[in-house]
Design a protein around this motif. Structure first.
Motif, mmCIF file in Angstrom:
data_model
loop_
_atom_site.group_PDB
_atom_site.id
_atom_site.type_symbol
_atom_site.label_atom_id
_atom_site.label_comp_id
_atom_site.label_asym_id
_atom_site.label_seq_id
_atom_site.Cartn_x
_atom_site.Cartn_y
_atom_site.Cartn_z
ATOM 1 N N GLU A 1 0.875 -1.401 -0.083
ATOM 2 C CA GLU A 1 0.036 -0.036 0.023
ATOM 3 C C GLU A 1 0.872 1.237 0.160
ATOM 4 N N SER A 2 2.044 1.049 0.847
ATOM 5 C CA SER A 2 2.852 2.341 0.949
ATOM 6 C C SER A 2 3.665 2.560 -0.602
ATOM 7 N N ALA A 3 3.973 1.513 -1.111
ATOM 8 C CA ALA A 3 4.768 1.697 -2.087
ATOM 9 C C ALA A 3 3.888 2.140 -3.525
ATOM 10 N N LEU A 4 2.652 1.673 -3.359
ATOM 11 C CA LEU A 4 2.001 2.018 -4.489
ATOM 12 C C LEU A 4 1.390 3.314 -4.642
ATOM 13 N N LYS A 5 1.244 3.899 -3.159
ATOM 14 C CA LYS A 5 0.873 5.344 -2.927
ATOM 15 C C LYS A 5 1.937 6.220 -3.475
ATOM 16 N N ILE A 6 2.862 6.089 -3.277
ATOM 17 C CA ILE A 6 4.236 6.732 -3.553
ATOM 18 C C ILE A 6 4.148 6.602 -5.213
ATOM 19 N N PHE A 7 3.874 5.478 -5.796
ATOM 20 C CA PHE A 7 4.163 5.289 -7.463
ATOM 21 C C PHE A 7 3.089 6.015 -8.120
ATOM 22 N N PHE A 8 1.679 6.118 -7.328
ATOM 23 C CA PHE A 8 0.471 6.653 -8.219
ATOM 24 C C PHE A 8 0.715 8.149 -8.086
ATOM 25 N N GLU A 9 1.244 8.589 -6.747
ATOM 26 C CA GLU A 9 1.230 10.013 -6.610
ATOM 27 C C GLU A 9 2.256 10.721 -7.439
ATOM 28 N N LYS A 10 3.147 9.793 -7.682
ATOM 29 C CA LYS A 10 4.563 10.332 -8.627
ATOM 30 C C LYS A 10 4.329 10.386 -9.966
ATOM 31 N N ASN A 11 3.666 9.420 -10.379
ATOM 32 C CA ASN A 11 3.197 9.072 -12.026
ATOM 33 C C ASN A 11 1.970 9.848 -12.450
ATOM 34 N N PHE A 12 0.901 9.629 -11.537
ATOM 35 C CA PHE A 12 -0.291 10.137 -11.937
ATOM 36 C C PHE A 12 -1.056 11.071 -11.224
ATOM 37 N N ASP A 13 -0.213 11.832 -10.414
ATOM 38 C CA ASP A 13 -1.006 12.918 -9.724
ATOM 39 C C ASP A 13 -2.179 12.463 -8.891
ATOM 40 N N ILE A 14 -2.035 11.143 -8.346
ATOM 41 C CA ILE A 14 -3.056 10.837 -7.548
ATOM 42 C C ILE A 14 -3.082 11.536 -5.847
ATOM 43 N N GLU A 15 -4.121 11.986 -5.528
ATOM 44 C CA GLU A 15 -4.181 12.711 -4.086
ATOM 45 C C GLU A 15 -4.142 11.726 -2.997
ATOM 46 N N ASP A 16 -4.617 10.621 -2.989
ATOM 47 C CA ASP A 16 -4.333 9.559 -2.177
ATOM 48 C C ASP A 16 -4.481 8.376 -2.498
ATOM 49 N N PHE A 17 -4.248 7.250 -1.909
ATOM 50 C CA PHE A 17 -4.442 5.819 -2.359
ATOM 51 C C PHE A 17 -4.669 4.870 -1.153
ATOM 52 N N SER A 18 -5.463 4.035 -1.179
ATOM 53 C CA SER A 18 -5.365 2.833 -0.027
ATOM 54 C C SER A 18 -6.033 1.579 -0.551
ATOM 55 N N ILE A 19 -6.056 0.756 0.498
ATOM 56 C CA ILE A 19 -6.316 -0.565 -0.034
ATOM 57 C C ILE A 19 -7.162 -1.112 1.217
ATOM 58 N N ASP A 20 -8.679 -1.167 0.759
ATOM 59 C CA ASP A 20 -9.432 -1.919 1.949
ATOM 60 C C ASP A 20 -9.840 -3.263 1.645
ATOM 61 N N ILE A 21 -9.683 -4.100 2.699
ATOM 62 C CA ILE A 21 -9.896 -5.440 2.511
ATOM 63 C C ILE A 21 -11.010 -5.743 3.428
ATOM 64 N N ASN A 22 -11.817 -7.109 3.364
ATOM 65 C CA ASN A 22 -12.895 -7.539 4.058
ATOM 66 C C ASN A 22 -13.891 -6.449 4.243
ATOM 67 N N LYS A 23 -14.212 -5.583 3.533
ATOM 68 C CA LYS A 23 -15.371 -4.773 3.480
ATOM 69 C C LYS A 23 -16.818 -5.328 3.525
ATOM 70 N N LYS A 24 -17.649 -4.859 4.277
ATOM 71 C CA LYS A 24 -19.148 -5.607 4.045
ATOM 72 C C LYS A 24 -19.709 -5.303 2.596
ATOM 73 N N VAL A 25 -19.337 -3.992 2.070
ATOM 74 C CA VAL A 25 -19.860 -3.871 0.919
ATOM 75 C C VAL A 25 -19.042 -4.240 -0.349
ATOM 76 N N TYR A 26 -19.252 -5.028 -0.842
ATOM 77 C CA TYR A 26 -18.411 -5.783 -2.129
ATOM 78 C C TYR A 26 -18.952 -5.215 -3.314
ATOM 79 N N LEU A 27 -17.956 -4.731 -4.104
ATOM 80 C CA LEU A 27 -17.924 -4.430 -5.644
ATOM 81 C C LEU A 27 -17.807 -5.326 -6.650
ATOM 82 N N GLU A 28 -18.668 -5.453 -7.770
ATOM 83 C CA GLU A 28 -18.480 -6.418 -8.638
ATOM 84 C C GLU A 28 -17.900 -5.671 -10.015
ATOM 85 N N SER A 29 -17.804 -4.330 -9.832
ATOM 86 C CA SER A 29 -17.236 -3.477 -10.954
ATOM 87 C C SER A 29 -16.842 -2.283 -10.565
ATOM 88 N N PRO A 30 -16.072 -1.879 -11.101
ATOM 89 C CA PRO A 30 -15.360 -0.402 -10.702
ATOM 90 C C PRO A 30 -16.336 0.878 -10.379
#
Length: 416
Positions: free
Chosen positions: A22-51
C-alpha cells in the motif's frame, strides 16, 4: 505507458506485505499520475462487482474466486491514469491476494510454533512465576496487534488476579474479569475474554484487546486453542507447586530450595559450634538480572540461572552446600572454611562467571544477539561464636548489599 507498467511491476515484485504494498503503490501513483491519495481496503461488508467512478474517487474491486474481497481506492488522477488503471488493477488485485494468502500461511506456521513451544514448557518448567512470563511473551509475539492479559485465580482472595503483564489500567477489562463467568466477546468484536480451564477446573482468564481491526474468526479460534494450552500449562505448574512444597530441591537449578536451605543452615551452624570449626556463608546476586529478562525474555533468564548454577556446582567441594535463596540470589555454605579461604573461592567463582559466554540462541533464536555475558556480586561472612542461625546469611547479605552499591561484579567481606 509501457515504462510505467514496468515500474509498477517492480513495485509489485518488491512488496512483501500488504502494508508495504500500500505504501509503495501510494508513492508510485502520486509520482506518476498526480493521485491525491491511495489506500487498500480488505474485508469490507460492501462488495463491488465492477469499478465505481465518482467525482473525485475511483474504487476498483479486488477479486478472489470471482468474488470481491475488498477494493483499491484512488482519489484524483488524470486521464492517463484512468486508462492505465484498467490494465494495472487486475495485477494489483492478484498481488494483494497472494500477500494475504502468504500472511495467513505464515500465521498458521507461527501459531503451531507457538503451540509447540508452550507444549515444551509443560514438559520442562514447573514454577508458575517463570511459566507465566514466558507464555505471555510467546503469545504477545504472535498477536502483535492485540493487548494480551493473563489473570490467574487466587484461591485465597477468591478472585482472578493479573499475572501478566505487570499492569492493566483498562477499567472495562478489569470489570469483565471481576464479574467473569464465561466467554465474553464485546459487541464491537474488539475485546475477547476466555476462561482458562483445565480438567474442568477454571484457573484464570485470558483477555485479548485489539488495537486496530475487529478480532477475526480465525484469531478467535487461535485464542481459544491457546487458552486451552495455557490452562493446561498453568494447571500442571500448580500441581508441581504443591509437590515442590514438600520437596527439597529447586526445580530450575537443582540446588536446595529456600526452605531446605534454612534447615541445612541450622544443621551446619550447630555442627560448627559443636566442633568449634569455622563456617562461612556467601550470598550472591546476578548483576542487572532484570535487564536480561526484559531484553531477551524469561527463557534466557532461566538459561542464565542454570548456567551459573552449573558453574557454582563445579567450583564447590562435595560437602559444600548451595541453595537458591530466591529469584537470582544464590546462597553458599562453606563448612570448615575460614574467611580468607572463602574469599578465594568467591573470587574464583566471580571470575568464572564473568568469563562465561552464554549462548542464548538455543532459547531465543529470534534475537540478533547470540551470546551474552553476566556478572555477579558476592558478600561473605564468617560465623562468630555468638551468632545465631539467621546471622550467617544476614551478615553475608549485608556485604552483598555493599558490593552491589560500590560497583558490582566484586566480592565484599563483612568483617566485624
Amino acid at each position: 505507458m509501457l515504462t510505467k507498467i514496468e515500474k509498477l511491476s517492480k513495485v509489485l515484485n518488491e512488496a512483501y506485505s500488504e502494508k508495504t504494498l500500500e505504501s509503495a503503490l501510494k508513492i508510485f501513483f502520486e509520482k506518476n499520475f498526480d493521485i491525491e491519495d491511495f489506500s487498500i481496503d480488505i474485508n469490507k461488508k460492501v462488495y463491488l462487482e465492477s469499478p465505481v467512478i465518482e467525482e473525485n474517487e475511483i474504487k476498483y474491486p479486488i477479486f478472489k474466486h470471482k468474488r470481491s474481497i475488498g477494493y483499491l481506492i484512488f482519489k484524483g488522477g488524470n486521464n492517463e491514469f484512468k486508462k492505465f488503471i484498467k490494465y494495472a488493477a487486475p495485477f494489483i488485485s492478484l498481488k494483494v491476494q497472494n500477500l494475504i494468502l502468504n500472511e495467513k500461511m505464515q500465521k498458521n506456521v507461527n501459531f503451531h510454533e507457538t503451540m509447540k513451544n508452550i507444549a515444551k514448557i509443560i514438559e520442562s518448567q514447573y514454577e508458575l512465576n517463570y511459566v507465566i512470563p514466558i507464555v505471555g511473551e510467546m503469545i504477545d509475539k504472535f498477536f502483535t496487534d492485540y493487548l494480551l492479559y493473563i489473570f490467574l485465580k487466587d484461591e485465597n482472595l477468591g478472585k482472578n488476579v493479573l499475572a501478566w503483564p505487570m499492569a492493566c489500567k483498562d477499567s472495562k477489562i478489569l470489570e469483565i474479569v471481576e464479574n467473569f463467568e464465561d466467554t465474553v466477546f464485546t459487541e464491537d468484536k474488539k475485546l475477547l475474554a476466555l476462561p482458562l480451564k483445565s480438567e474442568s477446573k477454571e484457573v484464570g482468564v485470558l483477555v485479548a484487546k485489539s488495537t486496530g481491526d475487529k478480532i477475526s474468526e480465525k484469531d478467535f479460534d487461535y485464542l481459544t486453542q491457546l487458552s486451552s494450552q495455557i490452562a493446561t500449562t498453568i494447571n500442571r505448574a500448580n500441581v508441581y507447586a504443591e509437590i515442590l512444597k514438600h520437596a527439597t530441591l529447586d526445580a530450575l537449578t537443582g540446588f536446595y530450595n529456600r526452605s531446605q536451605l534454612e534447615e541445612r543452615i541450622k544443621q551446619e551452624v550447630a555442627n560448627a559450634k559443636r566442633q568449634k570449626a569455622p563456617l562461612c556463608g556467601i550470598m550472591t546476586d546476578i548483576d542487572y538480572f532484570k535487564n536480561v529478562n526484559d531484553t531477551y525474555g524469561h527463557a534466557v533468564g532461566d538459561l542464565v540461572l542454570k548456567d551459573i548454577a552449573k558453574i557454582i556446582r563445579g567450583q564447590l567441594r562435595e560437602y559444600d552446600i548451595a541453595g537458591r535463596y530466591g529469584g537470582e540470589e544464590f546462597s553458599i555454605l562453606l563448612p570448615f572454611t575460614k574467611i580468607d579461604e572463602a574469599q578465594k573461592v568467591a573470587e574464583r567463582l566471580r571470575a568464572s562467571i564473568e568469563n562465561k559466554v552464554v549462548d542464548i540462541s538455543q532459547v531465543n533464536p529470534e534475537s540478533d544477539t547470540k551470546d551474552i555475558k553476566v556478572t555477579i556480586s558476592m558478600g561473605i561472612y564468617e560465623m562468630k561464636e555468638n551468632d545465631s542461625d539467621e546471622d550467617l546469611l544476614k551478615k553475608a547479605d549485608k556485604a552483598l548489599y555493599q558490593a552491589k552499591n560500590t560497583g558490582r561484579n566484586k566480592v565484599v567481606v563483612q568483617d566485624e
